[in-house]
Design a protein around this motif. Structure first.
Motif, PDB file in Angstrom:
ATOM      1  N   PRO A   1       0.818  -1.215   0.000  1.00 39.36           N
ATOM      2  CA  PRO A   1       0.000   0.000   0.000  1.00 39.36           C
ATOM      3  C   PRO A   1       0.854   1.268   0.000  1.00 39.36           C
ATOM      4  N   GLU A   2       0.506   2.190  -0.860  1.00 45.40           N
ATOM      5  CA  GLU A   2       1.160   3.489  -1.011  1.00 45.40           C
ATOM      6  C   GLU A   2       2.620   3.381  -1.447  1.00 45.40           C
ATOM      7  N   VAL A   3       3.049   2.184  -1.925  1.00 51.30           N
ATOM      8  CA  VAL A   3       4.420   1.997  -2.393  1.00 51.30           C
ATOM      9  C   VAL A   3       4.412   1.541  -3.839  1.00 51.30           C
ATOM     10  N   GLY A   4       3.729   0.423  -4.123  1.00 50.18           N
ATOM     11  CA  GLY A   4       3.684  -0.087  -5.479  1.00 50.18           C
ATOM     12  C   GLY A   4       3.221  -1.526  -5.533  1.00 50.18           C
ATOM     13  N   VAL A   5       3.360  -2.113  -6.703  1.00 51.27           N
ATOM     14  CA  VAL A   5       2.962  -3.495  -6.945  1.00 51.27           C
ATOM     15  C   VAL A   5       4.095  -4.187  -7.688  1.00 51.27           C
TER      16      VAL A   5
ATOM     17  N   PRO B   1       7.396  -5.142  -9.197  1.00 53.58           N
ATOM     18  CA  PRO B   1       8.573  -4.308  -9.453  1.00 53.58           C
ATOM     19  C   PRO B   1       8.219  -2.842  -9.736  1.00 53.58           C
ATOM     20  N   LEU B   2       6.944  -2.510  -9.756  1.00 53.43           N
ATOM     21  CA  LEU B   2       6.508  -1.146 -10.079  1.00 53.43           C
ATOM     22  C   LEU B   2       6.311  -0.325  -8.815  1.00 53.43           C
ATOM     23  N   ARG B   3       6.779   0.914  -8.857  1.00 53.01           N
ATOM     24  CA  ARG B   3       6.659   1.821  -7.722  1.00 53.01           C
ATOM     25  C   ARG B   3       6.005   3.114  -8.188  1.00 53.01           C
ATOM     26  N   PHE B   4       5.193   3.701  -7.318  1.00 55.48           N
ATOM     27  CA  PHE B   4       4.588   4.981  -7.648  1.00 55.48           C
ATOM     28  C   PHE B   4       5.687   6.013  -7.881  1.00 55.48           C
ATOM     29  N   GLY B   5       5.505   6.846  -8.906  1.00 54.59           N
ATOM     30  CA  GLY B   5       6.462   7.891  -9.218  1.00 54.59           C
ATOM     31  C   GLY B   5       7.553   7.473 -10.187  1.00 54.59           C
ATOM     32  N   MET B   6       7.550   6.222 -10.635  1.00 47.37           N
ATOM     33  CA  MET B   6       8.561   5.772 -11.598  1.00 47.37           C
ATOM     34  C   MET B   6       8.346   6.467 -12.941  1.00 47.37           C
ATOM     35  N   SER B   7       9.421   6.698 -13.657  1.00 48.36           N
ATOM     36  CA  SER B   7       9.302   7.238 -15.008  1.00 48.36           C
ATOM     37  C   SER B   7       8.852   6.122 -15.945  1.00 48.36           C
ATOM     38  N   SER B   8       8.376   6.493 -17.110  1.00 49.31           N
ATOM     39  CA  SER B   8       7.954   5.475 -18.078  1.00 49.31           C
ATOM     40  C   SER B   8       9.137   4.606 -18.501  1.00 49.31           C
ATOM     41  N   ALA B   9      10.329   5.179 -18.550  1.00 49.10           N
ATOM     42  CA  ALA B   9      11.516   4.398 -18.903  1.00 49.10           C
ATOM     43  C   ALA B   9      11.826   3.371 -17.808  1.00 49.10           C
ATOM     44  N   ASP B  10      11.683   3.767 -16.540  1.00 45.74           N
ATOM     45  CA  ASP B  10      11.914   2.839 -15.440  1.00 45.74           C
ATOM     46  C   ASP B  10      10.894   1.705 -15.444  1.00 45.74           C
ATOM     47  N   VAL B  11       9.646   2.023 -15.769  1.00 45.62           N
ATOM     48  CA  VAL B  11       8.599   1.004 -15.853  1.00 45.62           C
ATOM     49  C   VAL B  11       8.936   0.016 -16.965  1.00 45.62           C
ATOM     50  N   ALA B  12       9.369   0.528 -18.106  1.00 47.07           N
ATOM     51  CA  ALA B  12       9.727  -0.342 -19.227  1.00 47.07           C
ATOM     52  C   ALA B  12      10.851  -1.294 -18.835  1.00 47.07           C
ATOM     53  N   VAL B  13      11.855  -0.800 -18.141  1.00 44.33           N
ATOM     54  CA  VAL B  13      12.970  -1.646 -17.698  1.00 44.33           C
ATOM     55  C   VAL B  13      12.462  -2.693 -16.710  1.00 44.33           C
ATOM     56  N   ALA B  14      11.622  -2.287 -15.763  1.00 47.21           N
ATOM     57  CA  ALA B  14      11.102  -3.220 -14.760  1.00 47.21           C
ATOM     58  C   ALA B  14      10.271  -4.329 -15.398  1.00 47.21           C
ATOM     59  N   LEU B  15       9.570  -4.014 -16.489  1.00 47.75           N
ATOM     60  CA  LEU B  15       8.734  -4.994 -17.165  1.00 47.75           C
ATOM     61  C   LEU B  15       9.475  -5.726 -18.272  1.00 47.75           C
TER      62      LEU B  15
END
Length: 50
Positions: free
Chosen positions: A14-18, A20-34
């Motif tokens: 809660p209030e952190v993420g799900v 490897p995804l975290r709130f506030g990540m950039s789209s590039a960071d999300v792409a790397v995590a996925l």
């Protein structure tokens, strides 16, 4: 879609993420995590969707 026994399980914090995804990540960071290539273009609008 993989069967439940084969699917990766993500933990929810809660209030952190799900997973490897975290709130506030950039789209590039999300792409790397996925494990996908980063988005190449943005489309306009109030949310600057990618």
């Amino acid at each position: 879609m993989a069967a439940d026994g084969e699917r990766e399980r993500w933990e929810w914090a809660p209030e952190v993420g799900v997973g490897p995804l975290r709130f506030g990540m950039s789209s590039a960071d999300v792409a790397v995590a996925l494990g996908v290539s980063a988005p190449q273009e943005q489309v306009g609008g109030p949310y600057e969707q990618e």
